[in-house]
Design a protein around this motif. Structure first.
Motif, PDB file in Angstrom:
ATOM      1  N   LEU A 111       9.518  13.991  -3.885  1.00  0.00           N
ATOM      2  CA  LEU A 111       7.939  13.802  -3.999  1.00  0.00           C
ATOM      3  C   LEU A 111       7.078  14.354  -2.805  1.00  0.00           C
ATOM      4  O   LEU A 111       6.200  14.974  -3.108  1.00  0.00           O
ATOM      5  N   VAL A 112       7.763  13.783  -1.732  1.00  0.00           N
ATOM      6  CA  VAL A 112       6.970  13.887  -0.298  1.00  0.00           C
ATOM      7  C   VAL A 112       7.841  14.684   0.604  1.00  0.00           C
ATOM      8  O   VAL A 112       8.952  13.923   0.592  1.00  0.00           O
ATOM      9  N   HIS A 143      15.329   0.665  -1.735  1.00  0.00           N
ATOM     10  CA  HIS A 143      13.834   0.610  -1.096  1.00  0.00           C
ATOM     11  C   HIS A 143      13.635  -0.602  -1.205  1.00  0.00           C
ATOM     12  O   HIS A 143      14.144  -1.489  -1.691  1.00  0.00           O
ATOM     13  N   ASN A 144      12.381  -0.721  -0.371  1.00  0.00           N
ATOM     14  CA  ASN A 144      11.887  -2.138  -0.236  1.00  0.00           C
ATOM     15  C   ASN A 144      11.321  -2.777  -1.613  1.00  0.00           C
ATOM     16  O   ASN A 144      11.155  -2.039  -2.529  1.00  0.00           O
ATOM     17  N   GLU A 145      11.269  -4.162  -1.838  1.00  0.00           N
ATOM     18  CA  GLU A 145      11.086  -4.698  -2.987  1.00  0.00           C
ATOM     19  C   GLU A 145       9.656  -4.700  -3.698  1.00  0.00           C
ATOM     20  O   GLU A 145       9.667  -4.568  -4.745  1.00  0.00           O
ATOM     21  N   ASN A 146       8.776  -4.413  -2.877  1.00  0.00           N
ATOM     22  CA  ASN A 146       7.343  -3.862  -3.366  1.00  0.00           C
ATOM     23  C   ASN A 146       7.489  -2.508  -4.298  1.00  0.00           C
ATOM     24  O   ASN A 146       6.830  -2.796  -5.345  1.00  0.00           O
ATOM     25  N   MET A 147       8.575  -1.839  -4.029  1.00  0.00           N
ATOM     26  CA  MET A 147       8.551  -0.677  -4.968  1.00  0.00           C
ATOM     27  C   MET A 147       8.833  -0.987  -6.450  1.00  0.00           C
ATOM     28  O   MET A 147       8.361  -0.704  -7.293  1.00  0.00           O
ATOM     29  N   VAL A 148      10.049  -1.937  -6.573  1.00  0.00           N
ATOM     30  CA  VAL A 148      10.372  -2.078  -7.884  1.00  0.00           C
ATOM     31  C   VAL A 148       9.416  -3.073  -8.533  1.00  0.00           C
ATOM     32  O   VAL A 148       9.446  -3.110  -9.933  1.00  0.00           O
ATOM     33  N   ARG A 149       8.861  -4.020  -7.733  1.00  0.00           N
ATOM     34  CA  ARG A 149       8.181  -4.675  -8.416  1.00  0.00           C
ATOM     35  C   ARG A 149       6.677  -4.084  -8.946  1.00  0.00           C
ATOM     36  O   ARG A 149       6.479  -4.385 -10.073  1.00  0.00           O
ATOM     37  N   LEU A 150       6.367  -3.038  -7.968  1.00  0.00           N
ATOM     38  CA  LEU A 150       5.071  -2.199  -8.652  1.00  0.00           C
ATOM     39  C   LEU A 150       5.586  -1.476  -9.775  1.00  0.00           C
ATOM     40  O   LEU A 150       4.737  -1.289 -10.879  1.00  0.00           O
ATOM     41  N   ALA A 151       6.905  -0.935  -9.780  1.00  0.00           N
ATOM     42  CA  ALA A 151       7.339   0.039 -10.813  1.00  0.00           C
ATOM     43  C   ALA A 151       7.271  -0.983 -12.231  1.00  0.00           C
ATOM     44  O   ALA A 151       7.068  -0.491 -13.118  1.00  0.00           O
ATOM     45  N   ALA A 179       0.817  -1.166   0.061  1.00  0.00           N
ATOM     46  CA  ALA A 179      -0.086   0.043  -0.045  1.00  0.00           C
ATOM     47  C   ALA A 179       0.939   1.133   0.052  1.00  0.00           C
ATOM     48  O   ALA A 179       0.661   2.374  -0.502  1.00  0.00           O
ATOM     49  N   ASP A 180       1.987   1.245   0.954  1.00  0.00           N
ATOM     50  CA  ASP A 180       2.785   2.394   0.874  1.00  0.00           C
ATOM     51  C   ASP A 180       3.383   2.612  -0.849  1.00  0.00           C
ATOM     52  O   ASP A 180       3.622   3.728  -1.359  1.00  0.00           O
ATOM     53  N   ALA A 181       3.794   1.628  -1.178  1.00  0.00           N
ATOM     54  CA  ALA A 181       4.362   1.537  -2.622  1.00  0.00           C
ATOM     55  C   ALA A 181       3.492   2.094  -3.632  1.00  0.00           C
ATOM     56  O   ALA A 181       3.806   2.986  -4.274  1.00  0.00           O
ATOM     57  N   LEU A 182       2.116   1.620  -3.549  1.00  0.00           N
ATOM     58  CA  LEU A 182       1.227   2.240  -4.308  1.00  0.00           C
ATOM     59  C   LEU A 182       1.043   3.522  -4.236  1.00  0.00           C
ATOM     60  O   LEU A 182       0.883   4.442  -5.132  1.00  0.00           O
ATOM     61  N   ARG A 183       0.901   4.167  -2.895  1.00  0.00           N
ATOM     62  CA  ARG A 183       0.671   5.446  -2.656  1.00  0.00           C
ATOM     63  C   ARG A 183       1.626   6.534  -3.305  1.00  0.00           C
ATOM     64  O   ARG A 183       1.224   7.407  -4.158  1.00  0.00           O
ATOM     65  N   LEU A 184       2.955   5.797  -3.193  1.00  0.00           N
ATOM     66  CA  LEU A 184       4.035   6.897  -3.717  1.00  0.00           C
ATOM     67  C   LEU A 184       4.096   6.783  -5.214  1.00  0.00           C
ATOM     68  O   LEU A 184       4.215   7.730  -5.862  1.00  0.00           O
ATOM     69  N   LEU A 185       3.964   5.640  -5.682  1.00  0.00           N
ATOM     70  CA  LEU A 185       4.429   5.299  -7.351  1.00  0.00           C
ATOM     71  C   LEU A 185       2.902   5.953  -7.853  1.00  0.00           C
ATOM     72  O   LEU A 185       3.325   6.358  -9.136  1.00  0.00           O
ATOM     73  N   THR A 186       1.792   5.904  -7.283  1.00  0.00           N
ATOM     74  CA  THR A 186       0.633   6.408  -8.025  1.00  0.00           C
ATOM     75  C   THR A 186       0.567   8.023  -8.200  1.00  0.00           C
ATOM     76  O   THR A 186       0.337   8.641  -9.093  1.00  0.00           O
ATOM     77  N   TRP A 187       1.257   8.615  -7.006  1.00  0.00           N
ATOM     78  CA  TRP A 187       1.828   9.885  -7.152  1.00  0.00           C
ATOM     79  C   TRP A 187       2.603  10.237  -8.302  1.00  0.00           C
ATOM     80  O   TRP A 187       2.333  11.426  -8.764  1.00  0.00           O
ATOM     81  N   ALA A 188       3.663   9.465  -8.153  1.00  0.00           N
ATOM     82  CA  ALA A 188       4.809   9.868  -9.437  1.00  0.00           C
ATOM     83  C   ALA A 188       3.936   9.540 -10.819  1.00  0.00           C
ATOM     84  O   ALA A 188       4.298  10.508 -11.707  1.00  0.00           O
ATOM     85  N   LYS A 189       3.045   8.772 -11.040  1.00  0.00           N
ATOM     86  CA  LYS A 189       2.256   8.611 -12.367  1.00  0.00           C
ATOM     87  C   LYS A 189       1.541   9.692 -12.556  1.00  0.00           C
ATOM     88  O   LYS A 189       1.336  10.298 -13.535  1.00  0.00           O
ATOM     89  N   GLU A 190       0.856  10.158 -11.631  1.00  0.00           N
ATOM     90  CA  GLU A 190      -0.010  11.428 -11.571  1.00  0.00           C
ATOM     91  C   GLU A 190       0.750  12.653 -12.037  1.00  0.00           C
ATOM     92  O   GLU A 190       0.216  13.659 -12.828  1.00  0.00           O
ATOM     93  N   LEU A 191       1.940  12.681 -11.483  1.00  0.00           N
ATOM     94  CA  LEU A 191       2.595  13.758 -11.887  1.00  0.00           C
ATOM     95  C   LEU A 191       3.333  13.595 -13.285  1.00  0.00           C
ATOM     96  O   LEU A 191       3.725  14.539 -14.006  1.00  0.00           O
TER      97      LEU A 191
END
Ligand code: GCB
Length: 599
Positions: A556-557, A362-370, A338-350
């Motif tokens: 970003l934040v 960063h944690n693996e969820n970040m790169v997997r989500l990317a 959920a943290d990864a989604l919150r951060l990377l969704t903002w990046a997409k929105e930008l």
């Protein structure tokens, strides 16, 4: 419980440092040890050292520590001045600072304990895996020391097959986040030193012989060849082959394992659909060996530079990025999906197609989500500012963190850049240090680009990079703070950038602070208008930088930093975020969004 008490102080041979990394843990057979763990705050390391400061768990030290052993022999007394089961608990994964008010500023030692049962069948092996512990971890299972790990942001594992019991196992971890000059990072950083077991803890069950690691990516410079290796742990000579299957590409490759347990392969395919931020195509890949089927989702893309351009799948690409720290919405270390989604969704929105994950892996969820949503990624190790470049142990530590980062993420197509360092001051020792890291990274992975965030030089209105390590980098990245740490924003368009390197240039940082909701004139520091103007002017300047191929503004934040002391404005936060820590977008967010939308 008494046993437990004796055991953690008992003496067993040190098994040494963490063992070779098992990768793709989330697709293996695992049992989570996340949840509530007991903890003991141990400011004086009473559980580790005798009163004369001999370490209990170093055999030699112990034997020499005659008083300690005599004392115990004579008194038949155990150390009983603690009790894990009666101690408070906290949630793992999670840093202690943001979970416990009284530990907010605590830097030092805390012991953690988790009890569990496990029924390990005879033909199986078991490993304990830590996603990350900040900073130094010493791990014990049932009183036996498994080893030590240093470095706060990378994974490690230990085999526990011969130690595990069916009932009442107790896993004890001593975590020390004391900042040290010789550590990586060193004592001074511009981020909060969140201590603790900050990422998942898992038990991984495997057969006697299993696929430990693999590298499945496009071969450098060849978009029709998937190449890499598969590595078997404890190779069983009766099982000579592995299979790599990519059903959608009709690939079923059979490879013979060599005596070292390795398979190197090349597989040709003309049908590959390439991964890109616009079409983040991932393939189901399965690696099969000895009844083990290990699944992954892997994308294929090429990334290279040609003179001053970055080419993704052979075409020039401009990196529309943003820098990100790994923090959650509560002001603690982020880890969840959920943290990864919150951060990377903002990046997409930008409007980003790229993110810089600063200043540590960063944690693996970040790169997997990317991978999944289509964002190119810059990953870096915390060789930040002034680490002890002359110290060989410091180098080994940095290199180990690099090896673990690449080890974990080498199959993530989103990762296009490995960064070696951030704003390190030029010296012979530093140049050697970073050149050696660079060489190591290339040795482990020749498919990605290597960079480092450099410092710039200026002379009146002339700005440039002049750094001996730049010759060995694929991308010239630098941080510049026009209008914040000096310089006049009104000069932005007059500043003349030159580059003596025929290489792509990326502005890895620029920015300025603003408190969300604080309004005023564009020349009033800390207002949203000031930050907005700073973005407008910096973007005008950046567009004219020769060879410019991308940017990742800072940041970003808003994020916690003990260096940010200004009451009512900073209150312990670096305010250069385009979004406040409460999730409120500042005016500059829209300036950058607009810039990216028109790019
Ligand atoms: C930098 C650093 C970054 C800081 C930033 C700042 O150059 O790379 O870690 O947070 O400046 O805000 O000063």
């Amino acid at each position: 419980m008494n046993k437990l008490i004796t055991y953690i102080f008992l003496i067993f041979p040190l098994l040494g440092f963490s063992q070779e990394l098992i990768t793709n843990v989330h697709n293996r057979q695992t049992t989570s040890l996340n949840g509530e763990w007991n903890y003991i705050v141990d400011q004086y390391e009473t559980g580790y050292y005798s009163f004369h400061h001999d370490a209990f768990d170093q055999q030699k030290g112990f034997q020499k520590s005659a008083f300690y052993s005599n004392y115990h022999a004579q008194n038949k007394q155990e150390l009983v001045e603690y009790d894990f089961d009666k101690s408070p608990t906290m949630t793992i994964p999670g840093d202690w600072n943001s979970q416990k008010e009284n530990l907010f500023y605590y830097e030092g030692n805390i012991w953690f304990k988790k009890s569990f049962d496990y029924d390990l069948k005879e033909n199986k092996r078991l490993f304990v895996y830590f996603g990350a512990i900040n900073y130094k971890a010493e791990v014990y299972l049932n009183g036996i020391k498994l080893g030590i790990h240093e470095g706060g942001f990378t994974p490690f594992n230990f085999e526990i097959s011969s130690i595990i019991k069916e009932k009442d196992n107790f896993l004890v971890v001593k975590v020390d986040d004391t900042r040290k000059k010789e550590a990586v990072p060193t004592t001074n950083t511009d981020w909060f030193n969140y201590g603790g077991i900050t990422r998942d803890v898992l038990l991984i069950e495997e057969p006697k012989s299993f696929i430990q690691d693999y590298f499945v990516q496009l071969k450098k410079g060849d978009k029709n060849t998937i190449s890499g290796f598969v590595k078997i742990n404890n190779f069983d000579e009766n099982e000579e082959f592995i299979n790599i299957k990519i059903p959608e590409l009709k690939i079923n490759y059979k490879g013979k394992i060599n005596a070292e347990g390795m398979v190197s392969f090349e597989i040709n395919s003309k049908k590959i659909k390439y991964w890109s931020p616009e079409t983040p195509k991932l393939y189901d890949v399965s690696l099969e060996y000895n009844n083990q089927i290990l699944q992954d989702n892997i994308g294929f893309r090429t990334i290279e530079t040609q003179n001053a351009k970055i080419l993704l799948n052979g075409k020039p690409v401009f990196l529309k990025g943003i820098s990100i720290h790994e923090e959650n919405d509560k002001g603690g270390r982020a880890n969840s999906k959920a943290d990864a989604l919150r951060l990377l969704t903002w990046a997409k929105e930008l409007g980003c197609n790229y993110v810089r994950l600063a200043h540590y892996p960063h944690n693996e969820n970040m790169v997997r989500l990317a991978d999944k949503i289509g964002l190119m990624v810059w990953e870096e190790i915390p060789v930040y500012w002034t680490v002890d470049f002359t110290n060989m142990e410091t180098y080994k530590n940095a290199e180990n963190q690099l090896v673990e980062m690449i080890g974990r993420d080498k199959n993530r197509c989103s990762t296009i850049i490995w960064s070696m360092a951030n704003e390190t001051p030029i010296s012979d020792a530093r140049n050697t240090f970073i050149n050696n890291l660079n060489a190591k990274a290339r040795d482990l992975d020749n498919t990605r680009l290597i960079s480092a965030a450099l410092l710039t030089k200026s002379n009146n209105l002339n700005s440039y990079v002049d750094d001996p390590i730049a010759e060995n980098l694929d991308i010239i990245a630098f941080n510049e703070y026009l209008g914040w740490y000096g310089g006049n924003l009104d000069d932005a368009e007059k500043i003349k950038w030159t580059s003596k390197y025929n290489k792509p240039v990326v502005v890895s940082e620029f920015g300025g602070g603003a408190k969300a909701g604080l309004h005023g004139k564009k020349n009033e520091r800390w207002t949203e208008e000031f930050q907005e103007y700073l973005y407008v002017q910096n973007l005008k300047m950046i567009e004219k930088i020769p060879n410019i191929s991308g940017l990742s503004p800072w940041i970003l934040v808003d994020f916690r930093s003990p260096r940010r002391l200004l009451p009512e404005i900073q209150d312990g936060y670096n305010r250069k975020g385009l979004i406040s820590n409460k999730g409120i977008k500042k005016k500059a967010f829209f300036v950058l969004k607009n810039f990216y939308n028109n790019k």
